[in-house]
Design a protein around this motif. Structure first.
Motif, mmCIF file in Angstrom:
data_model
loop_
_atom_site.group_PDB
_atom_site.id
_atom_site.type_symbol
_atom_site.label_atom_id
_atom_site.label_comp_id
_atom_site.label_asym_id
_atom_site.label_seq_id
_atom_site.Cartn_x
_atom_site.Cartn_y
_atom_site.Cartn_z
ATOM 1 N N UNK A 137 0.983 -1.062 -0.024
ATOM 2 C CA UNK A 137 0.118 -0.316 -0.075
ATOM 3 C C UNK A 137 1.159 1.407 0.150
ATOM 4 N N UNK A 138 1.747 1.196 0.945
ATOM 5 C CA UNK A 138 2.459 2.350 0.804
ATOM 6 C C UNK A 138 3.173 2.340 -0.297
ATOM 7 N N UNK A 139 4.387 1.574 -1.689
ATOM 8 C CA UNK A 139 4.599 1.853 -2.521
ATOM 9 C C UNK A 139 3.595 1.975 -3.347
ATOM 10 N N UNK A 140 2.158 1.957 -3.595
ATOM 11 C CA UNK A 140 1.552 2.287 -4.307
ATOM 12 C C UNK A 140 0.807 3.736 -4.101
ATOM 13 N N UNK A 165 3.205 5.678 -2.909
ATOM 14 C CA UNK A 165 4.667 6.161 -3.568
ATOM 15 C C UNK A 165 4.372 7.162 -4.980
ATOM 16 N N UNK A 166 3.513 5.426 -5.465
ATOM 17 C CA UNK A 166 3.424 5.496 -6.901
ATOM 18 C C UNK A 166 1.821 6.482 -7.298
ATOM 19 N N UNK A 167 1.672 6.764 -6.325
ATOM 20 C CA UNK A 167 0.635 7.938 -7.228
ATOM 21 C C UNK A 167 1.683 9.971 -6.547
ATOM 22 N N UNK A 187 -2.287 9.416 -1.072
ATOM 23 C CA UNK A 187 -3.060 8.267 -1.052
ATOM 24 C C UNK A 187 -5.076 7.953 -2.024
ATOM 25 N N UNK A 188 -5.599 9.348 -2.141
ATOM 26 C CA UNK A 188 -6.406 9.304 -2.698
ATOM 27 C C UNK A 188 -6.508 9.473 -4.041
ATOM 28 N N UNK A 247 -8.973 0.963 5.253
ATOM 29 C CA UNK A 247 -10.052 1.577 5.726
ATOM 30 C C UNK A 247 -8.818 2.380 6.704
ATOM 31 N N UNK A 248 -7.430 1.978 7.241
ATOM 32 C CA UNK A 248 -6.679 2.717 8.063
ATOM 33 C C UNK A 248 -5.672 3.460 7.651
ATOM 34 N N UNK A 249 -5.849 3.284 5.635
ATOM 35 C CA UNK A 249 -4.681 4.379 4.760
ATOM 36 C C UNK A 249 -5.829 5.358 4.037
ATOM 37 N N UNK A 250 -7.712 4.910 4.794
ATOM 38 C CA UNK A 250 -8.201 6.017 3.688
ATOM 39 C C UNK A 250 -7.930 5.587 2.026
ATOM 40 N N UNK A 251 -8.125 4.238 2.269
ATOM 41 C CA UNK A 251 -8.145 4.208 0.762
ATOM 42 C C UNK A 251 -9.756 3.074 0.417
#
Length: 233
Positions: free
Chosen positions: A129-132, A134-136, A140-141, A181-185
């Motif tokens: 998730x953190x890698x994704x 970073x790519x964004x 995180x939105x 949910x924790x990352x609001x994704x």
């Protein structure tokens, strides 16, 4: 480049080779599009045993364009058989330093199939998730996740304990949903769609294990409002 197989046949989602190497590295992004798209995953993302046009993320990009959202055909980092750890390793090996307007993640079925622990999945999924993100571009939105399909609904699972498979898939999906949910994704639950495919051969690819473009079209349709909303933020 010859595609690698990871372990012994009939390893789930690693037992069928493709004739192309497009699953190993990102595909070129179409020029001049307003939005770029990266899709991360395993055989469900690369579309094992179906054409490139039938891949769910490629279909999603086409649906977005029909709604006047100028998004490029997705770059894809995915391969049949990958677990969370193997996807993360492949991302690092790809050397891809681009940032994207939209990033999707679908991963975990091979963790379940190989009997890897749920604790390990949680740790590695959180890292992905953190890698994704970073790519964004750190946003995180602009990231969303698809749930793990239930391969127990496939003809390949005939004779296996489908109840156990389904319960384990649910447990892995619960972890992914919790971390999202924790990352609001956004977490797009496509698992019920894959279960409703049971008994309908048109919903499965010719190998009897992976899903057809017809089924993946349903995934793209369900993800469409989520992806469009994220791109408009």
């Amino acid at each position: 480049m010859t595609k690698l197989l990871f372990f012994f046949a009939p390893l789930l989602l690693a037992c069928v080779q493709r004739s192309t190497d497009s699953d190993a590295m990102p595909t070129p992004t179409a020029p001049l599009a307003n939005y770029s798209f990266l899709s991360l995953g395993d055989s469900y993302t690369i579309g094992e045993s179906v054409s490139e046009a039938d891949r769910w993320s490629v279909q999603l990009a086409g649906m977005l364009r029909k709604e006047s959202v100028d998004v490029a055909t997705p770059d894809i980092i995915a391969r049949t058989g990958w677990t969370t750890a193997e996807l993360q390793d492949a991302i690092k090996a790809s050397g891809n330093q681009k940032t994207y307007s939209l990033v999707s993640l679908l991963i975990g079925v091979n963790n379940q199939y190989r009997g890897q622990s749920q604790d390990r999945y949680r740790t590695e999924f959180k890292e992905l998730l953190q890698t994704a993100i970073k790519f964004a571009g750190g946003n995180s939105n602009h990231v969303f996740v698809l749930s793990i399909p239930d391969w127990g609904a496939s003809p390949y699972a005939t004779g296996q304990n489908k109840t156990k498979i389904g319960q384990e898939i649910d447990q892995f999906n619960a972890i992914a949903k919790d971390e999202c949910q924790k990352a609001n994704i956004p977490f797009v639950d496509i698992t019920p769609l894959t279960r409703s495919a049971a008994g309908d051969d048109s919903q499965f690819a010719s190998d009897g294990l992976h899903y057809s473009g017809k089924q993946m079209q349903q995934w793209a349709t369900k993800a469409l409002p989520v992806a469009k909303d994220l791109l408009m933020k």
